[in-house]
Design an enzyme around this catalytic site. Structure first.
Site, PDB file in Angstrom:
ATOM      1  N   ARG A  54      40.496  31.395  30.002  1.00  0.00           N
ATOM      2  CA  ARG A  54      39.296  30.886  30.666  1.00  0.00           C
ATOM      3  C   ARG A  54      38.046  31.491  30.018  1.00  0.00           C
ATOM      4  O   ARG A  54      37.047  30.788  29.811  1.00  0.00           O
ATOM      5  CB  ARG A  54      39.323  31.211  32.156  1.00  0.00           C
ATOM      6  CG  ARG A  54      40.360  30.428  32.946  1.00  0.00           C
ATOM      7  CD  ARG A  54      40.295  30.727  34.430  1.00  0.00           C
ATOM      8  NE  ARG A  54      39.092  30.188  35.050  1.00  0.00           N
ATOM      9  CZ  ARG A  54      38.690  30.468  36.275  1.00  0.00           C
ATOM     10  NH1 ARG A  54      39.378  31.323  37.028  1.00  0.00           N
ATOM     11  NH2 ARG A  54      37.585  29.935  36.766  1.00  0.00           N
TER      12      ARG A  54
ATOM     13  N   CYS B 155      33.867  37.350  37.620  1.00  0.00           N
ATOM     14  CA  CYS B 155      35.109  36.595  37.461  1.00  0.00           C
ATOM     15  C   CYS B 155      34.777  35.136  37.740  1.00  0.00           C
ATOM     16  O   CYS B 155      33.744  34.653  37.307  1.00  0.00           O
ATOM     17  CB  CYS B 155      36.189  37.140  38.406  1.00  0.00           C
ATOM     18  SG  CYS B 155      35.719  37.079  40.158  1.00  0.00           S
TER      19      CYS B 155
END
Length: 283
Positions: free
Chosen positions: A180, A238
């Site tokens: 990611r 995150c």
């Protein structure tokens, strides 16, 4: 004070003169909603068995506000958060132990919220519920009302602009999975990639296979390898400020203070004016 506690030490503390308040924060980030299946129900799991005396805390409703411009898990309304903590029996003079189903992310979010709002003694059960070898109970307790009133700290919290600046002047860690960060996949948020200047630091690499944290010295060496030196200002983000709290906790175990960008990638990527980097290089 250590930020985590072993199951054996917790068992001892529960029989002591000042036993801790126990908070059960079971939660999972899943794609069930997109598949048309019911979302994970942490309270249902709690009701099948929890540590004796533990009170369930709902991450989505009590540790975060509704998704919006501030991301998928923005800060909760502090009045609601404080009421939830008092309902659970949390007082400023009583230690608090938080646990979840074992991943540690949700427990870390509760730990961070309590620490950021001024509670002086809160720890996470290392390894979560799977580490507990004592009895479980199904009854739902009704503890005496606590007296904790959240008072947010001046430090420890980053917004998008501060995160961008820290990526240039300090060390900004991206706690998401490496793919990611590199922009190879993005299963949840509108844009793939990372904040320019941020360093890939998957939070999964802070723990053993059983979910317990690596020893403090190993964590210090890991963060040193990621560019954290003595005196570094460190921030973490995150997807939505949950797994990043787990990394802030890992840093605390290593003796390294760190700040949390709660909005994280879900907030950053929703603003088309924010720059996005892809690939393994921070820039």
């Amino acid at each position: 004070m250590n930020a985590i506690i072993s199951a054996s030490d917790l068992a001892n503390d529960l029989t002591g003169a000042n036993p801790p308040v126990l908070l059960d924060v079971r939660w999972q980030l899943t794609a069930a909603k997109a598949a048309g299946e019911p979302p994970y129900d942490g309270r249902a799991d709690y009701e099948t068995g929890h540590l004796p005396g533990a009170v369930y805390v709902d991450l989505d409703r009590e540790l975060a506000s509704a998704p919006g411009q501030g991301g998928r898990h923005p800060l909760p309304d502090l009045a609601r958060f404080g009421a939830a903590m008092r309902r659970a029996g949390v007082s400023s003079g009583t230690p608090v132990i938080v646990y979840d189903g074992g991943q540690g992310w949700a427990a870390a979010r509760a730990w961070w919220m309590l620490r950021w709002t001024g509670h002086p003694d809160v720890r996470v059960l290392d390894g979560g519920l799977p580490a507990w070898e004592g009895p479980l109970e199904k009854s739902v307790p009704t503890p005496a009302e606590g007296d904790f009133v959240p008072e947010p700290g001046a430090a420890g919290l980053l917004d998008a602009d501060a995160a961008a600046e820290l990526a240039r002047s300090g060390v900004l860690l991206d706690a998401r999975a490496g793919e990611r960060y590199r922009g190879e996949v993005e299963p949840i948020d509108p844009v793939a990639g990372h904040i320019p200047g941020a360093v890939s630091a998957p939070t999964t690499e802070n723990v053993r296979a059983d979910g317990r944290y690596l020893p403090a010295q190993e964590l210090r060496e890991r963060f040193k390898g990621l560019g954290v030196s003595e005196g570094s200002r460190v921030g973490v983000y995150c997807g939505s400020g949950v797994s990043a709290a787990h990394e802030v906790l890992a840093l605390a175990v290593a003796g390294i203070p760190a700040e949390l960008y709660v909005g994280s990638w879900s907030e950053w990527s929703s603003d088309p004016d924010r720059p996005v980097a892809v690939g393994p290089d921070p820039q």
